[in-house]
Scaffold this motif. Structure first.
Motif, PDB file in Angstrom:
ATOM      1  N   MET A   1      14.419  37.324  43.224  1.00 18.59           N
ATOM      2  CA  MET A   1      15.152  36.463  44.131  1.00 18.59           C
ATOM      3  C   MET A   1      16.481  36.052  43.518  1.00 18.59           C
ATOM      4  O   MET A   1      17.488  36.006  44.210  1.00 18.59           O
ATOM      5  N   THR A   2      16.472  35.752  42.234  1.00 18.32           N
ATOM      6  CA  THR A   2      17.697  35.316  41.575  1.00 18.32           C
ATOM      7  C   THR A   2      18.709  36.451  41.531  1.00 18.32           C
ATOM      8  O   THR A   2      19.910  36.228  41.684  1.00 18.32           O
ATOM      9  N   GLY A   3      18.252  37.662  41.344  1.00 21.46           N
ATOM     10  CA  GLY A   3      19.147  38.823  41.323  1.00 21.46           C
ATOM     11  C   GLY A   3      19.836  39.015  42.660  1.00 21.46           C
ATOM     12  O   GLY A   3      21.011  39.394  42.727  1.00 21.46           O
ATOM     13  N   ALA A   4      19.118  38.778  43.743  1.00 19.61           N
ATOM     14  CA  ALA A   4      19.696  38.931  45.080  1.00 19.61           C
ATOM     15  C   ALA A   4      20.764  37.874  45.324  1.00 19.61           C
ATOM     16  O   ALA A   4      21.822  38.155  45.906  1.00 19.61           O
ATOM     17  N   VAL A   5      20.534  36.648  44.882  1.00 16.45           N
ATOM     18  CA  VAL A   5      21.498  35.565  45.056  1.00 16.45           C
ATOM     19  C   VAL A   5      22.768  35.865  44.264  1.00 16.45           C
ATOM     20  O   VAL A   5      23.891  35.678  44.760  1.00 16.45           O
ATOM     21  N   ILE A   6      22.599  36.366  43.061  1.00 13.10           N
ATOM     22  CA  ILE A   6      23.759  36.701  42.231  1.00 13.10           C
ATOM     23  C   ILE A   6      24.546  37.849  42.870  1.00 13.10           C
ATOM     24  O   ILE A   6      25.781  37.822  42.926  1.00 13.10           O
ATOM     25  N   ALA A   7      23.843  38.839  43.393  1.00 17.26           N
ATOM     26  CA  ALA A   7      24.506  39.978  44.039  1.00 17.26           C
ATOM     27  C   ALA A   7      25.284  39.528  45.272  1.00 17.26           C
ATOM     28  O   ALA A   7      26.425  39.957  45.494  1.00 17.26           O
ATOM     29  N   ILE A   8      24.668  38.675  46.071  1.00 16.55           N
ATOM     30  CA  ILE A   8      25.348  38.153  47.265  1.00 16.55           C
ATOM     31  C   ILE A   8      26.567  37.328  46.870  1.00 16.55           C
ATOM     32  O   ILE A   8      27.642  37.434  47.480  1.00 16.55           O
ATOM     33  N   ALA A   9      26.441  36.505  45.829  1.00 12.19           N
ATOM     34  CA  ALA A   9      27.568  35.685  45.371  1.00 12.19           C
ATOM     35  C   ALA A   9      28.711  36.566  44.877  1.00 12.19           C
ATOM     36  O   ALA A   9      29.880  36.310  45.186  1.00 12.19           O
ATOM     37  N   VAL A  10      28.379  37.613  44.136  1.00  5.51           N
ATOM     38  CA  VAL A  10      29.415  38.520  43.630  1.00  5.51           C
ATOM     39  C   VAL A  10      30.115  39.222  44.794  1.00  5.51           C
ATOM     40  O   VAL A  10      31.341  39.332  44.825  1.00  5.51           O
ATOM     41  N   VAL A  11      29.331  39.689  45.761  1.00 11.04           N
ATOM     42  CA  VAL A  11      29.913  40.360  46.927  1.00 11.04           C
ATOM     43  C   VAL A  11      30.815  39.402  47.699  1.00 11.04           C
ATOM     44  O   VAL A  11      31.922  39.762  48.110  1.00 11.04           O
ATOM     45  N   LEU A  12      30.373  38.166  47.888  1.00 11.85           N
ATOM     46  CA  LEU A  12      31.195  37.177  48.602  1.00 11.85           C
ATOM     47  C   LEU A  12      32.486  36.872  47.846  1.00 11.85           C
ATOM     48  O   LEU A  12      33.551  36.732  48.463  1.00 11.85           O
ATOM     49  N   ILE A  13      32.416  36.787  46.546  1.00 12.59           N
ATOM     50  CA  ILE A  13      33.615  36.534  45.740  1.00 12.59           C
ATOM     51  C   ILE A  13      34.590  37.699  45.857  1.00 12.59           C
ATOM     52  O   ILE A  13      35.801  37.504  46.035  1.00 12.59           O
ATOM     53  N   VAL A  15      34.750  39.979  48.324  1.00 11.82           N
ATOM     54  CA  VAL A  15      35.265  40.017  49.700  1.00 11.82           C
ATOM     55  C   VAL A  15      36.288  38.901  49.905  1.00 11.82           C
ATOM     56  O   VAL A  15      37.336  39.105  50.539  1.00 11.82           O
ATOM     57  N   GLY A  16      36.036  37.717  49.382  1.00  6.64           N
ATOM     58  CA  GLY A  16      36.992  36.611  49.489  1.00  6.64           C
ATOM     59  C   GLY A  16      38.305  36.930  48.783  1.00  6.64           C
ATOM     60  O   GLY A  16      39.386  36.622  49.296  1.00  6.64           O
ATOM     61  N   GLY A  17      38.227  37.550  47.625  1.00  7.93           N
ATOM     62  CA  GLY A  17      39.439  37.939  46.901  1.00  7.93           C
ATOM     63  C   GLY A  17      40.253  38.979  47.654  1.00  7.93           C
ATOM     64  O   GLY A  17      41.485  38.882  47.735  1.00  7.93           O
ATOM     65  N   ILE A  18      39.567  39.962  48.207  1.00  7.68           N
ATOM     66  CA  ILE A  18      40.264  40.990  48.986  1.00  7.68           C
ATOM     67  C   ILE A  18      40.894  40.374  50.232  1.00  7.68           C
ATOM     68  O   ILE A  18      42.048  40.662  50.559  1.00  7.68           O
ATOM     69  N   THR A  19      40.147  39.512  50.904  1.00  7.23           N
ATOM     70  CA  THR A  19      40.676  38.855  52.099  1.00  7.23           C
ATOM     71  C   THR A  19      41.906  38.016  51.755  1.00  7.23           C
ATOM     72  O   THR A  19      42.910  38.062  52.464  1.00  7.23           O
ATOM     73  N   GLY A  20      41.834  37.257  50.688  1.00  6.32           N
ATOM     74  CA  GLY A  20      42.978  36.451  50.259  1.00  6.32           C
ATOM     75  C   GLY A  20      44.182  37.307  49.922  1.00  6.32           C
ATOM     76  O   GLY A  20      45.318  36.957  50.262  1.00  6.32           O
ATOM     77  N   SER A  21      43.954  38.435  49.266  1.00  5.66           N
ATOM     78  CA  SER A  21      45.055  39.334  48.924  1.00  5.66           C
ATOM     79  C   SER A  21      45.701  39.927  50.163  1.00  5.66           C
ATOM     80  O   SER A  21      46.928  40.017  50.251  1.00  5.66           O
ATOM     81  N   VAL A  22      44.888  40.318  51.126  1.00  3.32           N
ATOM     82  CA  VAL A  22      45.431  40.892  52.360  1.00  3.32           C
ATOM     83  C   VAL A  22      46.237  39.843  53.124  1.00  3.32           C
ATOM     84  O   VAL A  22      47.336  40.129  53.619  1.00  3.32           O
ATOM     85  N   ILE A  23      45.730  38.641  53.207  1.00  5.76           N
ATOM     86  CA  ILE A  23      46.445  37.560  53.896  1.00  5.76           C
ATOM     87  C   ILE A  23      47.770  37.270  53.191  1.00  5.76           C
ATOM     88  O   ILE A  23      48.812  37.121  53.838  1.00  5.76           O
ATOM     89  N   ALA A  24      47.756  37.195  51.878  1.00  2.52           N
ATOM     90  CA  ALA A  24      48.985  36.938  51.119  1.00  2.52           C
ATOM     91  C   ALA A  24      49.993  38.064  51.327  1.00  2.52           C
ATOM     92  O   ALA A  24      51.199  37.810  51.453  1.00  2.52           O
ATOM     93  N   TYR A  25      49.522  39.300  51.367  1.00  2.95           N
ATOM     94  CA  TYR A  25      50.422  40.440  51.570  1.00  2.95           C
ATOM     95  C   TYR A  25      51.115  40.352  52.923  1.00  2.95           C
ATOM     96  O   TYR A  25      52.335  40.530  53.028  1.00  2.95           O
ATOM     97  N   PHE A  26      50.361  40.069  53.995  1.00  6.55           N
ATOM     98  CA  PHE A  26      50.965  40.017  55.316  1.00  6.55           C
ATOM     99  C   PHE A  26      51.869  38.797  55.478  1.00  6.55           C
ATOM    100  O   PHE A  26      52.869  38.853  56.196  1.00  6.55           O
ATOM    101  N   ARG A  27      51.559  37.707  54.818  1.00  7.15           N
ATOM    102  CA  ARG A  27      52.480  36.557  54.834  1.00  7.15           C
ATOM    103  C   ARG A  27      53.785  36.915  54.151  1.00  7.15           C
ATOM    104  O   ARG A  27      54.871  36.518  54.600  1.00  7.15           O
ATOM    105  N   LEU A  28      53.704  37.641  53.048  1.00  8.83           N
ATOM    106  CA  LEU A  28      54.909  38.076  52.347  1.00  8.83           C
ATOM    107  C   LEU A  28      55.737  38.993  53.230  1.00  8.83           C
ATOM    108  O   LEU A  28      56.962  38.865  53.297  1.00  8.83           O
TER     109      LEU A  28
END
Length: 77
Positions: A1-13, A15-28
């Motif tokens: 169970m702990t491995g799944a939570v860590i995997a989900i957290a890593v994936v969310l981090i 995805v959040g980083g990629i989303t933030g980068s894409v948003i910053a690029y289009f704002r630029l």
């Protein structure tokens, strides 16, 4: 169970980083597109200030002429 939570957290981090980068690029990109328009607005503002100063000078000259005419008319009476 702990491995799944860590995997989900890593994936969310990631995805959040990629989303933030894409948003910053289009704002630029949007900012780069707006820069020439803002430069044109700045030029127009500077031009209007110069014209306004010119009109103030002309108005002061006309005011001096009117005072001269008023003085001349009062001296005729």
């Amino acid at each position: 169970m702990t491995g799944a939570v860590i995997a989900i957290a890593v994936v969310l981090i990631v995805v959040g980083g990629i989303t933030g980068s894409v948003i910053a690029y289009f704002r630029l990109q949007r900012h780069r597109a707006d820069a020439p328009a803002m430069a044109e607005y700045r030029r127009l503002a500077e031009e209007s200030v110069a014209q306004q100063e010119s009109l103030r000078g002309q108005l002061a000259e006309l005011e001096a002429r009117i005072k001269g005419v008023e003085t001349l008319l009062r001296s005729v009476d």
